[in-house]
Design a protein around this motif. Structure first.
Motif, short mmCIF file in Angstrom:
data_model
loop_
_atom_site.label_atom_id
_atom_site.label_comp_id
_atom_site.label_asym_id
_atom_site.label_seq_id
_atom_site.Cartn_x
_atom_site.Cartn_y
_atom_site.Cartn_z
N PRO A 185 18.69 2.47 -0.05
CA PRO A 185 19.26 1.59 0.96
C PRO A 185 18.50 0.30 1.18
O PRO A 185 19.08 -0.75 1.37
N GLN A 186 17.16 0.37 1.13
CA GLN A 186 16.40 -0.85 1.37
C GLN A 186 16.56 -1.85 0.22
O GLN A 186 16.15 -2.98 0.34
N GLN A 187 17.20 -1.40 -0.89
CA GLN A 187 17.36 -2.29 -2.02
C GLN A 187 18.78 -2.80 -2.19
O GLN A 187 19.07 -3.50 -3.14
N THR A 188 19.68 -2.43 -1.32
CA THR A 188 21.07 -2.83 -1.52
C THR A 188 21.27 -4.29 -1.15
O THR A 188 20.51 -4.87 -0.39
N PRO A 189 22.33 -4.93 -1.74
CA PRO A 189 22.53 -6.35 -1.50
C PRO A 189 22.59 -6.71 -0.03
O PRO A 189 23.31 -6.11 0.75
N GLY A 190 21.79 -7.71 0.31
CA GLY A 190 21.87 -8.28 1.64
C GLY A 190 21.03 -7.60 2.69
O GLY A 190 20.88 -8.12 3.79
N GLN A 191 20.44 -6.44 2.40
CA GLN A 191 19.75 -5.70 3.45
C GLN A 191 18.28 -6.08 3.60
O GLN A 191 17.71 -5.87 4.64
N ASN A 192 17.68 -6.56 2.50
CA ASN A 192 16.26 -6.87 2.63
C ASN A 192 15.96 -8.30 2.20
O ASN A 192 14.88 -8.62 1.77
N GLN A 193 16.97 -9.16 2.30
CA GLN A 193 16.75 -10.55 1.92
C GLN A 193 16.36 -11.36 3.16
O GLN A 193 17.11 -11.43 4.13
N THR A 194 15.18 -11.96 3.14
CA THR A 194 14.77 -12.83 4.23
C THR A 194 15.35 -14.21 3.96
O THR A 194 14.76 -15.01 3.25
N GLN A 195 16.54 -14.47 4.47
CA GLN A 195 17.24 -15.68 4.10
C GLN A 195 16.84 -16.89 4.94
O GLN A 195 17.00 -18.01 4.52
N GLU A 196 16.34 -16.68 6.14
CA GLU A 196 15.91 -17.81 6.95
C GLU A 196 14.46 -18.13 6.65
O GLU A 196 13.63 -17.24 6.49
N PRO A 197 14.10 -19.40 6.51
CA PRO A 197 12.72 -19.76 6.20
C PRO A 197 11.77 -19.45 7.34
O PRO A 197 12.14 -19.49 8.50
N ALA B 147 26.31 -24.37 -6.86
CA ALA B 147 27.63 -24.25 -6.24
C ALA B 147 27.54 -23.45 -4.95
O ALA B 147 26.68 -22.59 -4.79
N GLU B 148 28.46 -23.73 -4.05
CA GLU B 148 28.46 -23.04 -2.76
C GLU B 148 28.54 -21.52 -2.93
O GLU B 148 29.15 -21.01 -3.87
N GLY B 149 27.92 -20.82 -2.00
CA GLY B 149 27.96 -19.37 -2.00
C GLY B 149 27.24 -18.86 -0.76
O GLY B 149 26.60 -19.63 -0.04
N GLU B 150 27.33 -17.56 -0.54
CA GLU B 150 26.70 -16.96 0.63
C GLU B 150 25.49 -16.16 0.19
O GLU B 150 25.60 -15.28 -0.67
N LEU B 151 24.34 -16.46 0.78
CA LEU B 151 23.11 -15.80 0.39
C LEU B 151 23.14 -14.32 0.73
O LEU B 151 23.67 -13.89 1.76
N GLY B 152 22.55 -13.53 -0.19
CA GLY B 152 22.32 -12.12 0.08
C GLY B 152 23.48 -11.18 -0.11
O GLY B 152 23.34 -9.99 0.13
N VAL B 153 24.63 -11.68 -0.58
CA VAL B 153 25.81 -10.80 -0.72
C VAL B 153 26.51 -11.07 -2.05
O VAL B 153 26.28 -12.10 -2.68
N PRO B 154 27.41 -10.16 -2.49
CA PRO B 154 28.22 -10.44 -3.68
C PRO B 154 29.11 -11.65 -3.48
O PRO B 154 29.68 -11.84 -2.40
N GLN B 155 29.24 -12.46 -4.53
CA GLN B 155 30.00 -13.70 -4.44
C GLN B 155 31.47 -13.46 -4.82
O GLN B 155 31.81 -12.50 -5.51
N ASN B 156 32.31 -14.39 -4.40
CA ASN B 156 33.73 -14.35 -4.73
C ASN B 156 34.16 -15.79 -5.01
O ASN B 156 34.88 -16.40 -4.24
N SER B 157 33.66 -16.32 -6.15
CA SER B 157 33.78 -17.74 -6.42
C SER B 157 33.97 -17.98 -7.92
O SER B 157 33.42 -17.25 -8.76
N PHE B 158 34.70 -19.03 -8.25
CA PHE B 158 34.90 -19.43 -9.65
C PHE B 158 33.57 -19.65 -10.35
O PHE B 158 33.41 -19.31 -11.53
#
Length: 628
Positions: free
Chosen positions: A27-39, A594-605
């Motif tokens: 669980p601690q390794q799943t996408p988005g759960q342990n990403q420190t996205q804010e500086p 290219a634009e995208g959302e940090l820490g999660v699976p993307q849905n983009s061209f």
């Protein structure tokens, strides 16, 4: 309506992959759960992928490639072992069009000025400003050369009625039948065959097409007459023996030219004759030589971006060390990692043995050794990606297939049924001989290396004599292509190009994986006919695949897919372990993407495909650059 349906299927896949309750890495390794996205306070870490500011053209982008080191390395792009393989082609050659199934199935012209698909006809117009890297014009004749080479390497001349040069800018492809997959077969193709280098081979292949291609009423497509076998063998031999110097003798059509290669890296510089200016004039690509060396390079801040496999433990170290600068996203791959059995080598020429070893695959444990973003693949050994099974099968169908979840008792039952037994705790075959099992893999990719090493250890604990054999990338591919392995841990048939079941089973039974799994070789024009060992039912796989390629009715697609899943689950030519959603790590805080959302699976061209394909696609769109 077809386009809308396809889009909905892809979106549902993403939602299932990202949110399903499948077993995955801890669980601690799943996408988005342990990403420190804010500086952290005082740092300059961006909280977006796309940055604003003046463009900085002085910096070098560092990525990685999987190529053979010199002196074996050469410039033939049709040699996936020692030549200009898939990992460098996106940087060196331009495709007719860039492609992604996300969020909708879409093709964006690259070398093409435009294209138009109407029914079974595809009309393509080439850009007028295309040049090879020596400044000579890149013409329609070069593209026709590429299509003729396809007679030796792809299925294009099986489904195309004709491919014709109309004028100096136009090519028209007329397909035998309308199919949603026709465009995928053509438009993402890289232009890498200048006529002056490959024209003689292309002319011979044109003759081969005209003399030996015959229409097969049963499949509704073309086949090649066995009478032409000697001719195609000679052409393939000549093509395989062509090994130009990659720095002196190769012409490039893409954004970069290759200017240096060592055992450690390849250097690419902007192609001065490319049809547009790229905003990153130099790329350095490190060779992925081994797991430890790759991890060391990551920790030493060698990369600008990378999506190489890291173990969960190494991932933690990287995220901790670069917590104030690292940006991470997850990219859908529609790919699987698993184990390819040698279909004609003892003991895996016996389906009972293949099934037994599928039962000995402890997926629940092995998945914990894989990189973040890894999900357990289908335990029914159907070949399908779990996330796409609901879209391409009827509800409840998959539960009718054998479940090969970890079950040593079931494995033992199968092996004893063919006369094997344990002697002093060690397995012996029906002749009382100890059976030696070899598991080979690529030592530089942790998601291949660590689970395979653990699988080998588990088999030893079950009483088997096992040799674990990690290898370099090129050596491993060559080893599989020559069918010298017993069990190979590698990417197994997937949906990374078409996002469609046809791709999995075509690769497994008629494509490159048929060779790697040592399926019986087919003569030109011969159908692949297989018999399910449990039921004795005969399957004409060639015809089923031809029907699936052209099917547009949802019920028919599901019925054909289920037939192939049923056969595959009974034959078990390969078993999947991992369905991948790859982490993409960005280390340089001044790189804009290219634009995208940090820490999660993307849905983009722009966030689909292998690493360097994504980079080249974003370069062409002006989405990839450094800011000052």
């Amino acid at each position: 309506m077809k386009r809308i349906a396809a889009a909905l299927l892809i979106l549902s896949m993403l939602l299932v992959t990202a949110c399903s309750g499948q077993k995955q890495t801890p669980p601690q390794q799943t996408p988005g759960q342990n990403q420190t996205q804010e500086p952290s306070p005082g740092t300059t870490k961006p909280n977006t992928l796309k940055l604003t500011g003046d463009v900085d053209t002085t910096k070098t982008l560092t990525t990685f490639v999987n190529i053979e080191p010199p002196p074996a390395f050469h410039g033939n792009p049709y040699d996936d072992v020692a030549g200009l393989n898939w990992s460098v082609q996106p940087l060196l050659f331009v495709p007719l069009a860039d492609y992604s199934p996300l969020p909708n199935r879409e093709f964006r012209p690259a070398a093409l000025e435009s294209f138009k698909a109407e029914g079974n006809t595809l009309t393509m117009k080439l850009r007028s400003d295309l040049k090879w890297s020596d400044g000579s014009p890149l013409t329609v004749d070069d593209v026709m050369t590429m299509f003729y080479l396809g007679a030796a390497k792809t299925t294009i001349w099986q489904v195309a009625e004709s491919i014709e040069k109309v004028d100096d800018s136009t090519i028209v492809v007329k397909f035998v039948n309308e199919s949603p997959l026709n465009l995928n077969l053509v438009l993402p193709s890289f232009i890498m065959t200048p006529q002056k280098h490959y024209g003689e081979l292309a002319a011979d292949l044109k003759t081969y097409i005209e003399q030996y291609r015959v229409f097969d009423e049963a499949t509704g497509r073309y086949k090649f007459d066995p009478a032409g076998q000697a001719m195609i063998d000679d052409i393939n031999k000549r093509l395989s023996e062509y090994k130009p110097d990659p720095l002196k003798d190769v012409l490039f059509s893409g954004p970069y030219i290759l200017t240096g290669v060592t055992s450690a890296e390849a250097v690419f510089e902007a192609n001065p004759h490319y049809y547009m200016d790229v905003q990153i004039p130099k790329v350095r690509a490190l060779r992925s030589a081994g797991g430890e060396s790759f991890a060391t390079a990551v920790l030493q801040e060698a990369f600008t971006v990378e999506n190489g496999g890291l173990s969960p433990e190494m991932t933690k170290q990287v995220e901790q060390k670069f917590k104030n600068t690292l940006r991470t996203i997850y990219v859908p791959e529609f790919s699987q990692i698993g184990y390819l059995f040698n279909y004609q080598m003892y003991p895996f020429d016996n389906p009972v043995v293949r099934k037994a070893f599928a039962y000995l695959l402890d997926r629940e444990t092995l998945i914990t050794l894989a990189e973040p973003g890894s999900f357990i693949s289908d335990p029914h050994a159907s070949g399908m990606l779990p996330s796409l099974i609901p879209a391409y099968t009827n509800a409840g169908f998959v539960d009718t297939l054998p479940d090969y979840s970890y079950n040593p008792a079931k494995a033992e039952e199968l092996l004893t049924s063919i006369g094997w037994k344990k002697v002093n705790g060690k397995w012996a075959n029906e002749k009382g001989e100890v059976v030696k099992i070899e598991i080979s893999t690529i030592g530089s990719w942790p998601s291949l290396m660590y689970p395979s090493e653990a699988y080998a250890t588990m088999l030893k604990e079950q009483g088997f004599e096992v040799e674990f054999k990690p290898m370099e990338f090129a050596a491993m591919v060559d080893y599989m292509n020559k069918a010298q392995h017993q069990i190979a841990c590698y990417f197994v048939p997937s949906m990374s190009t078409y996002a469609h079941p046809w791709e999995v089973y075509n690769a497994a039974y008629l494509g490159a994986y048929a060779t790697r799994m040592n399926m019986p070789q087919l003569e030109p024009g011969q159908d692949r006919i297989l018999v399910a060992p449990s039921t004795g039912k005969e399957y004409n796989v060639t015809k089923i695949l031809a029907d699936l390629y052209e099917a547009t009715d949802e019920a028919e697609i599901k019925q054909l897919t289920q037939e192939l899943m049923t056969l595959t689950s009974d034959l078990v030519p390969f078993v999947g372990l991992i369905e991948k959603t790859a982490p993409f790590r960005i280390y340089d805080t001044k790189l804009s993407l290219a634009e995208g959302e940090l820490g999660v699976p993307q849905n983009s061209f722009f966030w689909y495909g292998n690493l360097n394909t994504m980079l080249a696609k974003q370069l062409r769109a002006g989405e990839l650059y450094f800011v000052k």
